[in-house]
Motif scaffolding. Structure first.
Motif, PDB file in Angstrom:
ATOM      1  N   SER A 108       0.833  -1.196   0.000  1.00  0.00           N
ATOM      2  CA  SER A 108       0.000   0.000   0.000  1.00  0.00           C
ATOM      3  C   SER A 108       0.874   1.255   0.000  1.00  0.00           C
ATOM      4  CB  SER A 108      -0.879  -0.016   1.248  1.00  0.00           C
ATOM      5  OG  SER A 108      -1.873   0.946   1.137  1.00  0.00           O
ATOM      6  N   GLY A 109       0.502   2.207  -0.857  1.00  0.00           N
ATOM      7  CA  GLY A 109       1.219   3.479  -0.888  1.00  0.00           C
ATOM      8  C   GLY A 109       2.456   3.491  -1.761  1.00  0.00           C
ATOM      9  N   CYS A 110       2.723   2.431  -2.528  1.00  0.00           N
ATOM     10  CA  CYS A 110       3.940   2.397  -3.329  1.00  0.00           C
ATOM     11  C   CYS A 110       3.751   3.118  -4.655  1.00  0.00           C
ATOM     12  CB  CYS A 110       4.390   0.959  -3.572  1.00  0.00           C
ATOM     13  SG  CYS A 110       3.320   0.079  -4.706  1.00  0.00           S
ATOM     14  N   GLY A 111       2.535   3.556  -4.961  1.00  0.00           N
ATOM     15  CA  GLY A 111       2.332   4.348  -6.174  1.00  0.00           C
ATOM     16  C   GLY A 111       1.675   3.600  -7.317  1.00  0.00           C
ATOM     17  N   LYS A 112       1.089   2.450  -7.060  1.00  0.00           N
ATOM     18  CA  LYS A 112       0.451   1.674  -8.129  1.00  0.00           C
ATOM     19  C   LYS A 112      -0.705   2.437  -8.757  1.00  0.00           C
ATOM     20  CE  LYS A 112      -0.788  -1.602  -5.270  1.00  0.00           C
ATOM     21  NZ  LYS A 112      -0.302  -1.169  -3.961  1.00  0.00           N
ATOM     22  N   SER A 113      -1.599   2.924  -7.892  1.00  0.00           N
ATOM     23  CA  SER A 113      -2.769   3.635  -8.420  1.00  0.00           C
ATOM     24  C   SER A 113      -2.342   4.906  -9.134  1.00  0.00           C
ATOM     25  CB  SER A 113      -3.731   3.999  -7.295  1.00  0.00           C
ATOM     26  OG  SER A 113      -4.224   2.838  -6.701  1.00  0.00           O
ATOM     27  N   THR A 114      -1.336   5.561  -8.590  1.00  0.00           N
ATOM     28  CA  THR A 114      -0.860   6.786  -9.225  1.00  0.00           C
ATOM     29  C   THR A 114      -0.376   6.485 -10.635  1.00  0.00           C
ATOM     30  OG1 THR A 114      -0.196   7.554  -7.049  1.00  0.00           O
ATOM     31  CG2 THR A 114       0.701   8.738  -8.936  1.00  0.00           C
ATOM     32  N   LEU A 115       0.398   5.426 -10.789  1.00  0.00           N
ATOM     33  CA  LEU A 115       0.904   5.070 -12.117  1.00  0.00           C
ATOM     34  C   LEU A 115      -0.249   4.732 -13.060  1.00  0.00           C
ATOM     35  CD1 LEU A 115       3.280   4.574 -13.952  1.00  0.00           C
ATOM     36  CD2 LEU A 115       3.468   2.254 -13.058  1.00  0.00           C
ATOM     37  N   LEU A 116      -1.210   3.987 -12.561  1.00  0.00           N
ATOM     38  CA  LEU A 116      -2.363   3.611 -13.389  1.00  0.00           C
ATOM     39  C   LEU A 116      -3.157   4.855 -13.808  1.00  0.00           C
ATOM     40  CD1 LEU A 116      -3.310   0.752 -14.206  1.00  0.00           C
ATOM     41  CD2 LEU A 116      -5.159   1.028 -12.583  1.00  0.00           C
ATOM     42  N   ASN A 117      -3.340   5.763 -12.851  1.00  0.00           N
ATOM     43  CA  ASN A 117      -4.059   6.999 -13.154  1.00  0.00           C
ATOM     44  C   ASN A 117      -3.311   7.843 -14.187  1.00  0.00           C
ATOM     45  OD1 ASN A 117      -6.201   6.475 -11.469  1.00  0.00           O
ATOM     46  ND2 ASN A 117      -5.356   7.574  -9.740  1.00  0.00           N
ATOM     47  N   MET A 118      -1.987   7.750 -14.156  1.00  0.00           N
ATOM     48  CA  MET A 118      -1.206   8.493 -15.151  1.00  0.00           C
ATOM     49  C   MET A 118      -1.389   7.881 -16.533  1.00  0.00           C
ATOM     50  SD  MET A 118       2.115   9.134 -12.794  1.00  0.00           S
ATOM     51  CE  MET A 118       3.275   9.816 -13.935  1.00  0.00           C
ATOM     52  N   ILE A 119      -1.459   6.557 -16.584  1.00  0.00           N
ATOM     53  CA  ILE A 119      -1.704   5.909 -17.873  1.00  0.00           C
ATOM     54  C   ILE A 119      -3.088   6.292 -18.384  1.00  0.00           C
ATOM     55  CG2 ILE A 119      -1.931   3.689 -19.051  1.00  0.00           C
ATOM     56  CD1 ILE A 119      -0.068   2.506 -16.893  1.00  0.00           C
ATOM     57  N   ALA A 120      -4.040   6.402 -17.432  1.00  0.00           N
ATOM     58  CA  ALA A 120      -5.420   6.721 -17.818  1.00  0.00           C
ATOM     59  C   ALA A 120      -5.586   8.183 -18.182  1.00  0.00           C
ATOM     60  CB  ALA A 120      -6.367   6.367 -16.673  1.00  0.00           C
ATOM     61  N   GLY A 121      -4.665   9.029 -17.708  1.00  0.00           N
ATOM     62  CA  GLY A 121      -4.806  10.455 -17.963  1.00  0.00           C
ATOM     63  C   GLY A 121      -5.528  11.183 -16.856  1.00  0.00           C
ATOM     64  N   LEU A 122      -5.710  10.506 -15.732  1.00  0.00           N
ATOM     65  CA  LEU A 122      -6.377  11.152 -14.595  1.00  0.00           C
ATOM     66  C   LEU A 122      -5.381  11.917 -13.733  1.00  0.00           C
ATOM     67  CD1 LEU A 122      -8.700   8.183 -13.592  1.00  0.00           C
ATOM     68  CD2 LEU A 122      -9.394  10.312 -14.681  1.00  0.00           C
ATOM     69  N   GLU A 123      -4.093  11.599 -13.883  1.00  0.00           N
ATOM     70  CA  GLU A 123      -3.035  12.344 -13.197  1.00  0.00           C
ATOM     71  C   GLU A 123      -2.042  12.793 -14.250  1.00  0.00           C
ATOM     72  OE1 GLU A 123      -2.606  13.190 -10.102  1.00  0.00           O
ATOM     73  OE2 GLU A 123      -3.712  11.773  -8.834  1.00  0.00           O
ATOM     74  N   SER A 124      -1.457  13.959 -14.032  1.00  0.00           N
ATOM     75  CA  SER A 124      -0.479  14.456 -14.999  1.00  0.00           C
ATOM     76  C   SER A 124       0.850  13.727 -14.806  1.00  0.00           C
ATOM     77  CB  SER A 124      -0.274  15.949 -14.797  1.00  0.00           C
ATOM     78  OG  SER A 124       0.273  16.159 -13.520  1.00  0.00           O
ATOM     79  N   VAL A 125       1.666  13.731 -15.855  1.00  0.00           N
ATOM     80  CA  VAL A 125       2.994  13.121 -15.803  1.00  0.00           C
ATOM     81  C   VAL A 125       3.991  14.214 -15.441  1.00  0.00           C
ATOM     82  CG1 VAL A 125       4.757  11.944 -17.157  1.00  0.00           C
ATOM     83  CG2 VAL A 125       2.344  11.435 -17.537  1.00  0.00           C
ATOM     84  N   SER A 126       4.720  14.032 -14.319  1.00  0.00           N
ATOM     85  CA  SER A 126       5.660  15.082 -13.907  1.00  0.00           C
ATOM     86  C   SER A 126       6.889  15.076 -14.788  1.00  0.00           C
ATOM     87  CB  SER A 126       6.078  14.888 -12.451  1.00  0.00           C
ATOM     88  OG  SER A 126       4.964  14.813 -11.613  1.00  0.00           O
ATOM     89  N   ASP A 127       7.322  13.889 -15.171  1.00  0.00           N
ATOM     90  CA  ASP A 127       8.562  13.771 -15.915  1.00  0.00           C
ATOM     91  C   ASP A 127       8.529  12.477 -16.722  1.00  0.00           C
ATOM     92  OD1 ASP A 127      10.936  14.715 -16.685  1.00  0.00           O
ATOM     93  OD2 ASP A 127      11.881  14.679 -14.703  1.00  0.00           O
ATOM     94  N   GLY A 128       9.141  12.486 -17.908  1.00  0.00           N
ATOM     95  CA  GLY A 128       9.157  11.277 -18.716  1.00  0.00           C
ATOM     96  C   GLY A 128       8.037  11.284 -19.741  1.00  0.00           C
TER      97      GLY A 128
END
Ligand code: ATP
Ligand code: MG
Lengths: 294, 368
Positions: free
Chosen positions: B38-58
């Motif tokens: 929990s908290g390792c960033g899985k959902s964040t990465l998935l949300n970035m793929i989905a476009g629900l979170e912005s990509v900070s770098d890369g």
């Protein structure tokens, strides 16, 4: 002894219950008595009021006071009853309630589901708006209305009430939307819904309870307002609350016509009552049930 | 061509860095698992793929097209959420077709799609119900149905089964796997359940502290963990970690093991021994899975054995686990239920040195 009832709530025994209901009935009578007196008085004739008891029923039963209050009683300068002012009040209350509720819902939606840098600060500032008393608005608002040419007009009152009400409706809606899971909005975005269509198709349909709270609150505030009405308008543009005050305080014949006063007061109060009865029915709970794990 | 390409992607929320230099490439039709605590960033990465979170770098590319600045609508993806996120005011039919409606698909075509999806998921009889009138498992089916309706290039699942009870979870797991085989569409699947990860994935990305610790097939992850974290995370009961001293040199390097009394020298395969010797440290961390630490009676007689005092005997049904100590570290051994010793017994345990892995004590990276 506490007895279990069918809904599982423990209540007192019969004696305790009698006491509770007795007190409740007394309280109800205490609050209903003035209404009873108003209602009966409005259907009495003047001699009956002068000679009869306060609590007696009207006989003969007369509706002439209602007609007078509506169309011919004197309200300061003119003697055309309350009807013109009633429609004045409707003319600014309806749009002001609708606009402030709509803005409140949109604000709440943005402040909870489309957060941006500083959105918490903006909400904080809006919150302050709910603490500022009416009186503080009067002078600056009068000046602003003068500058934009909306002084002494129904449009001006609409603007004032809308602006003042947004702080409250935003607070209500924001607190309601905070409890709606963000995933709903995310799902809608994935489904291709825009900012507005998410609001329209997903958020708005489950907002009925809070919209009704806003409508009831705003309608009561705006319809019953006296201060803004008396300060920002004059003569023909007065709302019904100000006109009622004038009606009660104007006496063309030197006789106080209590029956007309009472009829006028009831006419003034009737719309708020109506809103409570109609909107109150939509006060449903649990509209979000089933959206998430439940 | 890769369906999804994640290149050097990082994510920061204000000052905190939650994802660091992520690199993942996904082939057509692949089932990729993101697993981690929990908290390792899985959902964040998935949300970035989905476009629900912005990509900070890369950079993130879908079907060869960079989508860093594309809205979710413009990406050809569908997503299933942990808490279903069904629209409560709409019935099942309208939930499923909402995405099509928002994309302007004509009514007749929408009805057809709803039919097809409902048949596939066996929810035809639920179409007119509201989400509140469904059970948890049915809701999850509808949520999956909503994703299926769109026929996307990539499916994203964020812990879709974690709300279901254990039995239903296992059933749905199998169904998802069948669904994937039938559709052949690439899927990214987030879970913190390592059994789901092992059973579903073509490849698994083990994440920890915002980084991908290892990316590989379930077999690679299980047999050849890249570091101590991955080794300990995957496998149940967890791998045993035993700190031990080395003796000998070069290809004859062996590890010293002490059980209840005597010290044993565990000889290692040539290649392993050479790597340990080359590494140059005198102490290493040995990792042995419980199934490779068994009573000597069940093992090849040539294996090294060490006598241990059994502290706890734990029957689970198919296997019985024995808790004991090696080099003062608590370890778990596996044995056949029929041959389980009594608590307090001293029995020889055999170690499969071929399958043991070794980590640096300080960096915890794999040595051999
Ligand atoms: N909007 C945000 N602002 C600041 N920090 C955030 C935000 N969203 C997530 N985080 C942080 O990012 C880290 C990763 O969160 P994330 O939700 O991706 O974890 P996860 O791996 O999905 O965990 P879980 O298994 O519990 O769902 C967490 O430490 C979380 O606190
Ligand atoms: Mg998560």
């Amino acid at each position: 002894m506490a007895a279990r009832t069918e809904d599982g709530v423990a209540r007192g025994g019969p004696i305790a219950r009698c006491i509770v209901y007795g007190i409740l009935m007394l309280a109800a009578a205490y609050f209903l008595l003035p209404l009873y007196v108003m209602l009966t008085t409005s259907f009495k004739t003047l001699p009956q009021i002068a000679n009869g008891s306060l609590l007696s029923l009207p006989s003969p039963f007369s509706v002439s006071a209602w007609g007078d209050a509506w169309s011919s009683a004197c309200t300061g300068g003119d003697c055309n009853g309350l009807h013109h002012y009633f429609w004045n009040s409707v003319a600014f209350t309806a749009p002001a309630v609708a606009l402030s509720t709509a803005f409140g819902a949109l604000n709440g939606y943005v402040l909870t589901k489309w957060r941006f840098k500083g959105s918490e600060l903006i909400f904080g500032l809006l919150l302050v708006g709910t603490f500022v008393p009416f009186q503080m608005f009067l002078l600056p608002m009068a000046r602003v209305l003068g500058i934009i040419g909306l002084d002494n007009s129904v449009a001006g009152l609409t603007l004032v009430h809308t602006v003042y009400g947004i702080a409250f409706t935003t607070l209500f809606c924001r607190n309601y939307y905070v409890a709606i899971p963000d995933e709903l909005v995310k799902a809608a975005r994935i489904d291709g819904a825009s900012f507005i269509s998410t609001f329209r198709h997903v958020i708005l349909p489950i907002s009925t309870p809070i919209l009704m709270v806003c409508v009831i609150w705003q309608f009561t505030q705006i319809w019953n307002d006296f201060l803004f009405g008396v300060v920002f308008t004059s003569g023909d543009a007065h709302p019904i609350t100000v006109a009622l005050n004038n009606l009660v305080n104007t006496s063309s014949t030197g006789v106080k016509r209590y029956n007309v006063d009472m009829a006028g007061a009831i006419i003034t109060a009737l719309p708020t009552l109506l809103v409570y009865i109609v909107a109150g029915r939509y006060f449903m709970r649990g509209l979000t049930a089933g959206a998430v794990k439940g | 061509m890769a369906v999804l390409n994640i290149e050097n992607v990082s994510k920061t929320f204000g000052e905190t860095r939650v994802l660091e230099d992520i690199n993942i490439s996904m082939a057509e039709g692949e089932f990729l698992i993101l697993v981690g605590p929990s908290g390792c960033g899985k959902s964040t990465l998935l949300n970035m793929i989905a476009g629900l979170e912005s990509v900070s770098d890369g950079r993130i590319t879908l079907d060869g097209r960079s989508v860093n600045d594309a809205s979710p609508r413009e990406r050809n993806i569908a997503m299933v959420f942990q808490f279903y996120a069904l629209y409560p005011n709409m019935n099942v039919r309208r939930n499923i077709e909402f995405g099509l409606k928002m994309r302007g698909v004509p009514k007749a075509e929408r009805a057809q799609t709803v039919e097809r999806v409902a048949r596939m998921l066996q929810i035809e009889n639920l179409l007119d119900r509201k989400p509140a009138q469904l059970s948890g498992g049915q809701r999850q089916r509808v949520a999956i149905g909503r994703a299926l309706a769109r026929d996307p290039a990539l499916f994203l699942f964020d812990e879709p089964l974690s709300n279901l009870d254990a039995k239903l979870r296992v059933e749905m797991r199998t169904e998802l796997k069948q669904l994937h085989q039938r559709l052949g569409t690439a899927m990214v699947y987030v879970t913190h359940d390592q059994i789901e990860a092992m059973t579903l994935g073509d490849r698994i990305a083990v994440m920890h502290a915002g980084r991908v610790q290892q990316l590989g097939t379930p077999r690679e992850i299980y047999d050849d963990p890249a570091n101590r974290y991955v080794a300990g995370f995957i496998g149940s009961p967890a791998m045993n970690f035993i700190e031990c001293g080395l003796t000998g040199s070069g290809g004859d390097t062996a590890v010293r093991l002490t059980g209840s009394d005597t010290e044993t020298h565990l000889a290692l395969p040539q290649a392993t021994a050479a790597k340990l010797a080359e590494h140059g440290k005198t102490r290493v961390l040995m990792g042995v899975r419980p199934e490779h630490l068994v009573p000597a009676a069940e093992a090849d007689t040539r294996r090294a054995r060490v006598t241990c005092a059994i502290d706890v005997v734990e029957p689970t049904g198919p296997d019985t686990y024995l808790h004991t100590e090696l080099n003062d570290a608590a370890v778990t051994a596996r044995c056949l239920p029929s041959a389980a010793p009594n608590t307090g017994a001293h029995i020889p345990l055999a170690i499969d040195a071929e399958r043991a892995v070794f980590f640096d004590c300080d960096t915890e990276q794999r040595i051999a």
